[in-house]
Design a protein around this motif. Structure first.
Motif, short mmCIF file in Angstrom:
data_model
loop_
_atom_site.label_atom_id
_atom_site.label_comp_id
_atom_site.label_asym_id
_atom_site.label_seq_id
_atom_site.Cartn_x
_atom_site.Cartn_y
_atom_site.Cartn_z
N ASP A 35 -0.36 -2.77 -12.77
CA ASP A 35 -1.25 -1.91 -13.40
C ASP A 35 -1.81 -1.35 -12.61
OD1 ASP A 35 -3.04 -0.49 -15.05
OD2 ASP A 35 -2.93 -1.95 -16.57
N ALA A 36 -1.99 0.24 -12.56
CA ALA A 36 -2.72 0.87 -11.53
C ALA A 36 -4.06 1.67 -12.02
CB ALA A 36 -1.88 1.86 -10.93
N ALA A 37 -4.45 0.98 -13.02
CA ALA A 37 -5.66 1.61 -14.01
C ALA A 37 -6.89 1.57 -12.90
CB ALA A 37 -5.91 0.86 -15.16
N ASP A 38 -6.95 0.68 -11.82
CA ASP A 38 -8.11 0.52 -11.11
C ASP A 38 -8.49 1.86 -10.33
OD1 ASP A 38 -10.08 0.08 -8.58
OD2 ASP A 38 -9.26 -2.03 -9.10
N PRO A 39 -9.77 2.29 -10.46
CA PRO A 39 -9.97 3.51 -9.74
C PRO A 39 -9.59 3.62 -8.45
CG PRO A 39 -11.81 2.99 -11.14
CD PRO A 39 -11.02 1.85 -11.13
N LEU A 40 -9.33 2.64 -7.70
CA LEU A 40 -8.92 2.59 -6.39
C LEU A 40 -7.73 3.32 -6.05
CD1 LEU A 40 -9.17 1.18 -3.84
CD2 LEU A 40 -7.92 -0.79 -4.36
N PHE A 41 -6.80 3.56 -7.24
CA PHE A 41 -5.47 4.13 -7.26
C PHE A 41 -5.53 5.54 -7.58
CE2 PHE A 41 -4.41 -0.58 -7.79
CZ PHE A 41 -3.69 -0.74 -6.56
N SER A 42 -6.75 6.01 -7.70
CA SER A 42 -6.77 7.44 -7.88
C SER A 42 -6.83 8.28 -6.59
CB SER A 42 -8.07 7.89 -8.60
OG SER A 42 -8.33 7.08 -9.82
N ASP A 43 -6.15 9.39 -6.60
CA ASP A 43 -6.36 10.37 -5.25
C ASP A 43 -5.50 9.63 -4.26
OD1 ASP A 43 -7.92 12.28 -6.72
OD2 ASP A 43 -9.81 10.92 -6.25
N VAL A 44 -4.73 8.90 -4.55
CA VAL A 44 -3.61 8.42 -3.29
C VAL A 44 -2.76 9.44 -2.99
CG1 VAL A 44 -1.67 6.70 -2.91
CG2 VAL A 44 -3.73 5.89 -4.27
N ASP A 45 -2.60 9.59 -1.66
CA ASP A 45 -1.96 10.68 -0.98
C ASP A 45 -0.27 10.29 -1.01
OD1 ASP A 45 -3.82 12.76 -0.42
OD2 ASP A 45 -4.50 10.99 0.85
N ALA A 46 -0.21 8.86 -0.55
CA ALA A 46 1.28 8.64 -0.50
C ALA A 46 1.37 6.97 -0.81
CB ALA A 46 1.89 8.77 0.79
N CYS A 47 2.56 6.41 -1.36
CA CYS A 47 3.08 5.08 -1.32
C CYS A 47 4.18 4.97 -0.47
CB CYS A 47 3.40 4.59 -2.58
SG CYS A 47 4.03 3.11 -2.78
N PHE A 48 4.15 4.08 0.54
CA PHE A 48 5.26 3.53 1.45
C PHE A 48 5.89 2.34 1.13
CE2 PHE A 48 2.37 5.46 5.16
CZ PHE A 48 2.62 6.89 4.32
N PHE A 49 7.05 2.36 0.28
CA PHE A 49 7.48 1.04 -0.31
C PHE A 49 8.44 0.44 0.48
CE2 PHE A 49 9.44 -1.55 -3.41
CZ PHE A 49 8.60 -1.68 -4.54
N CYS A 50 7.98 -0.43 1.09
CA CYS A 50 9.03 -1.26 2.02
C CYS A 50 9.29 -2.80 1.51
CB CYS A 50 8.25 -1.67 3.39
SG CYS A 50 7.39 -0.20 3.83
N ALA A 51 9.33 -3.12 0.29
CA ALA A 51 9.43 -4.32 -0.13
C ALA A 51 11.01 -4.32 -0.59
CB ALA A 51 8.62 -4.74 -1.20
N GLY A 52 11.61 -5.60 -0.42
CA GLY A 52 12.94 -5.56 -0.94
C GLY A 52 13.49 -7.16 -0.75
N ILE A 53 14.71 -7.28 -1.29
CA ILE A 53 15.40 -8.62 -1.09
C ILE A 53 16.54 -8.53 -0.50
CG2 ILE A 53 14.01 -9.98 -2.46
CD1 ILE A 53 16.42 -9.82 -4.62
N SER A 54 17.35 -9.51 -0.09
CA SER A 54 18.74 -9.30 0.36
C SER A 54 19.47 -9.61 -1.00
CB SER A 54 19.23 -10.60 1.49
OG SER A 54 20.41 -10.52 1.70
N SER A 55 20.76 -9.10 -0.97
CA SER A 55 21.72 -9.34 -2.15
C SER A 55 22.51 -10.67 -1.89
CB SER A 55 22.50 -8.07 -2.28
OG SER A 55 23.36 -8.05 -1.14
N SER A 56 22.31 -11.02 -0.67
CA SER A 56 23.24 -12.43 -0.41
C SER A 56 22.64 -13.46 -1.44
CB SER A 56 23.03 -12.85 0.95
OG SER A 56 23.67 -13.98 1.27
N GLY A 57 23.69 -14.24 -2.24
CA GLY A 57 23.29 -15.34 -3.00
C GLY A 57 22.62 -14.89 -4.15
N VAL A 58 22.17 -13.63 -4.61
CA VAL A 58 21.46 -13.40 -5.65
C VAL A 58 22.18 -12.61 -6.65
CG1 VAL A 58 19.61 -11.84 -6.51
CG2 VAL A 58 19.46 -13.05 -4.09
N SER A 59 22.14 -13.03 -7.92
CA SER A 59 22.86 -12.54 -9.03
C SER A 59 22.54 -10.84 -8.99
CB SER A 59 22.69 -13.29 -10.34
OG SER A 59 21.16 -13.06 -10.99
#
Length: 225
Positions: free
Chosen positions: A57-81
């Motif tokens: 939930d991004a309701a915190d005022p900290l997340f107002s006026d953000v210029d960019a999000c860099f999304f680097c998270a992820g998992i390998s598909s190996s062994g995952v349904s």
């Protein structure tokens, strides 16, 4: 610039964080983490602890006026349904993206996908189809403000290591060879620093190309006004 980084604990995310810390025009760095690391940190960094990004939930005022999000998270598909992979790769990413956009509608969103991702939905590889669906959804959610990175081999910096044992072993063997080839031939390999600098330049200058392969990322990293 005020930025959010998701996945700063991974190899790519660490590199993006280092590039952001080196940039004088980055004033605020918000890291979405499961738990904050111990020790002293740059005063520009704010840690937001969240154990379940599916309920972010991004309701915190900290997340107002953000210029960019860099999304680097992820998992390998190996062994995952497919269901589990989709939940983490698609559902989690879109939850974070939608929440952030609701509070910073003009922000840029830069997503690290992968070489071989298939936005047509026709690939026989599950991970490629799911990644392609994420790409399509983000481009629709952020029209004109989303950029998709499709890197292949990424050269780590000496101070950054992957948390995945198999990847650490691979990079231990390959990275020195890649650096030697680069030094002797002048051939440039894509580095995690390149990825970070390219993300920052997209935030500074805007999105010129929505899907970027290795040559595009390098060109973007080197861009100057």
């Amino acid at each position: 610039m005020k930025i959010v980084i998701v996945g700063s604990g991974g190899m790519v995310g660490q590199g993006v964080l280092l590039a952001s810390l080196a940039a004088k025009d980055v004033t605020d760095i918000i890291l979405l983490v499961r738990k904050p690391p111990a020790g002293e940190h740059d005063p520009r960094i704010r840690y937001v602890v969240n154990g379940d990004l599916l309920a972010f939930d991004a309701a915190d005022p900290l997340f107002s006026d953000v210029d960019a999000c860099f999304f680097c998270a992820g998992i390998s598909s190996s062994g995952v349904s497919e269901a589990k992979y989709r939940q983490i790769t698609y559902d989690m990413t879109l939850r974070v993206a939608a929440q952030l956009k609701a509070h910073s509608p003009q922000m840029k969103f830069v997503y690290v996908s992968g070489a071989g991702a298939d936005s047509s939905g026709k690939s026989s590889q599950m991970w490629a189809r799911v990644r392609g669906e994420v790409e399509n959804a983000l481009l629709a959610l952020f029209p004109g403000n989303a950029a998709i990175f499709r890197p292949a081999f990424i050269l780590p910096t000496p101070e950054v290591q992957s948390r995945t044992p198999a990847y650490r072993l691979l990079y231990t063997v390959i990275a020195p060879l890649m650096r030697l080839i680069s030094a002797t031939t002048g051939k440039r390999f894509l580095s995690i620093t390149d990825i970070g600098n390219a993300m920052l330049n997209i935030t500074r200058f805007g999105v010129d190309k929505t899907i970027l392969a290795k040559p595009d990322i390098v060109a973007c990293a080197d861009r100057r006004r």
